[in-house]
Design an enzyme around this catalytic site. Structure first.
Site, short mmCIF file in Angstrom:
data_model
loop_
_atom_site.label_atom_id
_atom_site.label_comp_id
_atom_site.label_asym_id
_atom_site.label_seq_id
_atom_site.Cartn_x
_atom_site.Cartn_y
_atom_site.Cartn_z
N GLY D 36 -2.97 -2.48 7.21
CA GLY D 36 -3.41 -1.38 6.36
C GLY D 36 -4.89 -1.52 6.03
N THR D 37 -5.54 -0.42 5.70
CA THR D 37 -6.95 -0.48 5.32
C THR D 37 -7.07 -1.20 3.98
OG1 THR D 37 -6.67 1.70 4.34
CG2 THR D 37 -7.58 1.62 6.56
N ALA D 38 -8.28 -1.67 3.69
CA ALA D 38 -8.51 -2.55 2.55
C ALA D 38 -8.39 -1.85 1.21
CB ALA D 38 -9.89 -3.18 2.66
N LYS D 68 -3.31 5.70 -1.95
CA LYS D 68 -3.40 4.24 -2.05
C LYS D 68 -3.66 3.80 -3.49
CE LYS D 68 -5.16 1.71 1.00
NZ LYS D 68 -6.14 1.00 1.82
#
Lengths: 249, 249, 249, 249, 249, 249, 249
Positions: D36-38, D68
């Site tokens: 997943g993206t940060a 998110k």
């Protein structure tokens, strides 16, 4: 080798058929029965006789703790061969069935009725998953309406009625002996003699009272009765079957 | 090698029979018992003796926390060998059975009755899926109707009655010693001596009070009693079995 | 290689015995304990000491969130080593047991009673299918009837009582140190010193207050008390154990 | 190759230990987090900052649907990284916990209390069979008793408290940046700047308001607040971090 | 080849992670979606458009029985792609959710609320054992508070909001077409045209009214409306997209 | 060899289809039926005839305990072939169905109704997991509304109606005989003769009354009736089918 | 060969997707359908026609026991192809649905409503573990609001509506014949003729009344009606389709 690996495939699935229509787990449970020492049942004109080989592995073990003959009800005895702990489960089941029958119908349970309750219970463990079959065979003998009756339960859950039979080790040899020597006009005492001689036929060292269990259920009083060591010894002497017991203990 | 891979096939199925009618998981559980240090039970004319090897792995561990002798009821003691955590489960089960019996029938539970309640419980874990067998053997000793009784439970769920027995490591050697030296007219104190000598027969370094547990149940007061270090030391000295304990700690 | 593939066969079945009577999943759970940093427990004349290595992987992580010492009740503390999330489950279980005991009997739970409730809970996860064992060891220390008591629970569900012990990484080396240096007439403050020196004996860089957790339960007030960084620093200085903490943060 | 086939053996059993004490499924779930993206969390003197990389795979996708950052309660926000559908389950769980706490105790739930409720829930999915672990990490930030608090939950069910942290892709590089640049006397606005610079440090193309999500929880009003694109753009401009967003859309 | 056998290991375990953090069963379910013919959703200023490719395998099959567009509520339509029987389960679930919402809150369910109820339901089938994921993707379009909204659900249980999207076969090519030609100031009729042209862009033989399904939900009356063959034909003619339908039937 | 290993893959999964659409466990259960001795059913103008081969493995076994013909209700008989213990389960099921029908509707159960209740029960064991199919085939014969009816149940759970049929060993040869010799204007006594001749056609040693079981259900009194050894012997003599029974016993 | 072993991996897991998004067990269940003899459904202007191939394996089997056409309600008939015992389960399910509908809404169930209740039931067996899919396809035909309707259910649980269709053996060839010869202005009698000619097109030996089942549901009386042998023979003669039936029986 191929046959072997193929066979393994069916062993592991507890309750499934093999391509030739066999249930391996049930057949292996029959092997567990053969690993047990022999038990014999004989139906006579006036009762049934149960006789068991109860050799023990150590002189310090109490022979009475080798329980191979059990009283299921006043008029019914059971002899077992095979996995001892499994036998206890079935004996307990049989006793509860007998008690429930007496409470519910106010009369003692029939020998055949009891046998079929036990075999139906056994069958469930061969069809429904989550448990293994019982590794034990029972000889159920008793009196029903004044008639001696003698049954066998096997690990598949099939009931059989017999005049005389053996289960456990040396079954084949003992049954050969019984087929040759059984007469249906025997009396209980003669049945005891036949049972002992059948046991002796597969014993190398002769018999000792301590290595044998004996019980009878007679028509007269319809009573289950375990024989004492002295009574067993008397029978052994009468048939000249007494081995060199001193040496063994 | 073939035998080995074949054997694996049956190990993994918890509760199934092998082609020769054996239950491998039960046999492996017996190996777990052998991994435990030895426990001994001896029945004497006036009581039972329980003796256990309770060596500890570190001098900083409290010896009392190595629980191999347990009081099940005022008149019944239990010694165990094998998987410690499993033993605790069975001991708890036995204690609850004893309490329930007292509450229900207003009399102490019989030694045989208790033993069979425990073995029936054990058997369930060998037949029904979803759990492994218990990796422990128990020696259950006590007084019933003024008579000393001594039983064994094994991982298959079979009960045995003994005059004297050992479970755990070195069982074979200890039982050889017991068979040679046991007499059924021993008194409790003599039984303690026999148990200690049997333990010493398989010990290289001699015995220390700290490495041993001892309990008796006597007919007189029907009471379970654990012996103190001092009492154990007295017994060891009396039999010239005292090892070089100073060196070890 | 053969041994390896054979071993795999038993790993996968969660709750079964290997042919030599071992429970691999329990042994692997012990490996999970070794993967955790060390925790130490020491019993002194007037209390127990819990000391833990709480190094953190990042300077931005709050040290207080590395919870290795827990208060189970006013008079009982628990130190853990191994799988952190599993430890939390057991700590919660222990706290509920302590509360229930207080509510039910109106007195604080005994240290041994609490320990055995926890180990019985742990044992279930090693015998019944459908879950894995707990990958954590606990040191449970507290006061019962004015006496300090110190216990260990391991992944098999066995309780041990100790004078002093270590769990987690470097257990062997730390226990060697403790065996050489432990005396049973220590006071709590001396116990703190011994614990810190034992931790330092396996540390290459010296100790810092931030990398250590310390708690005591004393007989006097029977109270569980966590030490502050300042108090830890004072102890470290007193024993000349203070490392170069500035460099690390 | 051998290591690989050995590893497979443990992957398939959901909740069992490997010989070296690891839980592979939990470690693989951590890999799902890295996919997943940060997401970043920063605790400042007067609040917490949550910042997330919310790049989208298509210009036609609504950016707001890449959720998110979530509001768990008026005073608590949660940022996630990893398997999106799993995150939603945990967020729902957290919101219900917060509501129940408010109803039951008539006060807002503590940040640590909420975090531990979530991690205990996560742990169950790593020990009990029949389900896989959650493939998501959460950053839970909020105000408790006037103090900013910042926590992480990982797939093993372990709670950590942080001053500043990153989860998801590039965690290592972002945390290096944070360790170098974090000061504990930051104010919320400075924390926003630090978070954006940390995100920019691992971005090749510069940042755009559309590719970022930002939220703060401040001590003053204890309120969770999501920043608008305009506010994000202002921050980006202030720190000279604005990328060539026109090109991308 | 090695990669392949490794992959198989993770396929068979329904709900477990692979070493790189992927859920293969979810990815295979996405392949099931790609096996279905394409469905398109377009959000315009004043409504949403759903268009589906409903080619049938036999001229004797009733086209109306190829149900790819469903009415979920008066103001919400759903288009599906993938496993048809799975789609029906989710549509039924969505309809029940819509009804329950109306009964409970006396107002129509929000499009986002409905979508998330569906995706949470889908997620459960990817984490808990005993069932496989749903092999279907849904496009959920409707009006909420006078605003058109357009969502996607995928087999992992993740909700996405879109301006325009395609699911099923040729998704990539259709989305490329949509990205080039979508404008957010389209009106519903223009949206219909864009959807048809997008479908035509991946069709070799041109379009026929019989091979297409079309529905709109407009802001004005907030009503879900399926277009008749005649209406579809009018649209096709208007955009010069009419294929040689006579030949096919 | 390849075919063989492929076949194994489907055997082990109890209730799944093979690539060619077969259910191997059901087919293997049919093999279990073939392992049983033959049973025959014949429908005549005025009744049905059931005839079974009941050879026994030992002269000491009671022939009556080989139960292959069962009374299900006053007007319905059942003959079985295959796994005996399984047959008993189905017979019990059938009897309960008949009793319930009588209690509920105050009229005897129809032969077809009873057959389909049994086959629906059998089918469940072929589709739902956790148990194996029944390894038995039944011939259900009786009178309904004055008409003789004759049905078969097989291990797949399919009901068939017949004029005459055989199940178990030598099914093919016996059915060939029946097809050549059956006439639909037979009376019950002629049917008995046909059944015996069909059995004799596959017997090498001739028939004996003891090796045969015979039952009829006649239209006149609608009564199920088992024939005695004397009646069977009379029939055998009338058809010159009497073997050398003395030799066998 | 590689493809084959790969395929096996997915067969054994009942309800999981293959890497290309297929459900093998569902596809194998379709093979089970093909193993059954053909069934045909034809929708005409004023009713529906169901025709089935009901060849039997033995002249002694009652043709009426080969049940391939079933009455589901007064106005709905069902023809099946495939696993007979599975078909019975679905027919029973359909009948109960029809009865419940009548009781609850006091009007006959719609043909489409009934079909979808059946397919939703079928779908469950393809997604949830513990059972295999149904190995049967149904043709459901009836009258709703004066209109003839004709549906198919397949093993995946997908409903289709048809003008004319075939399921079971030779489906492809029969559908080719139907596509060439079907007209939507047929009357029921013409539909019967078309169905018979379609059956004949794949039969080598011509048709016999005994080998065929025929039923109609007409708009006029909305009644399900099975045709007698005489009626079938009349139709066969009218179309010159009568085979040499004498030879076969």
């Amino acid at each position: 080798m191929q046959g072997q690996s193929q066979q393994q495939a069916y062993d592991r699935g507890i309750t499934i058929f093999s391509p030739d229509g066999r249930l391996y787990q049930v057949e292996y449970a029959r092997e567990a029965v053969k690993r047990g020492t022999a038990s014999i049942g004989i139906r006579t004109e006036d009762g049934v006789v149960l006789a068991v080989d109860k050799r023990i592995r150590s002189p310090l073990m109490e022979r009475t703790s080798v329980e191979k003959i059990h009283k299921a009800d006043d008029h019914i005895g059971i002899a077992s061969a095979g996995h001892v702990a499994d036998a206890r489960q079935l004996i307990d089941f049989a006793r509860r069935q007998a008690q429930v029958n007496t409470l519910r119908y106010d009369e003692p349970i029939g020998v055949e009725t009891l046998t079929k309750a036990v075999t139906d219970h056994i069958q469930q463990y061969t069809q429904v998953g989550g448990a293994r079959p019982f590794g034990v065979a029972l000889i159920i003998g008793g009196i029903k309406d004044g008639e001696p009756r003698l049954y066998e339960t096997d690990p598949s859950g099939t009931p059989y009625e017999w005049q005389a039979l053996a289960v456990g080790a040396d079954r084949g040899d003992i049954e050969d002996y019984l087929e040759e020597n059984y007469r249906d006009d025997l009396e209980v005492d003669e049945g005891v003699g036949l049972a002992l001689k059948a046991l002796a036929s597969v014993s190398e060292d002769g018999l000792t009272p301590e290595g044998i269990g004996l019980a009878t259920v007679s028509v007269g009083d319809e009573g289950f009765k375990q024989l004492s060591d002295e009574e067993i010894e008397t029978h052994l002497e009468a048939h000249d079957l007494l081995g060199d017991e001193e040496d063994e203990e």
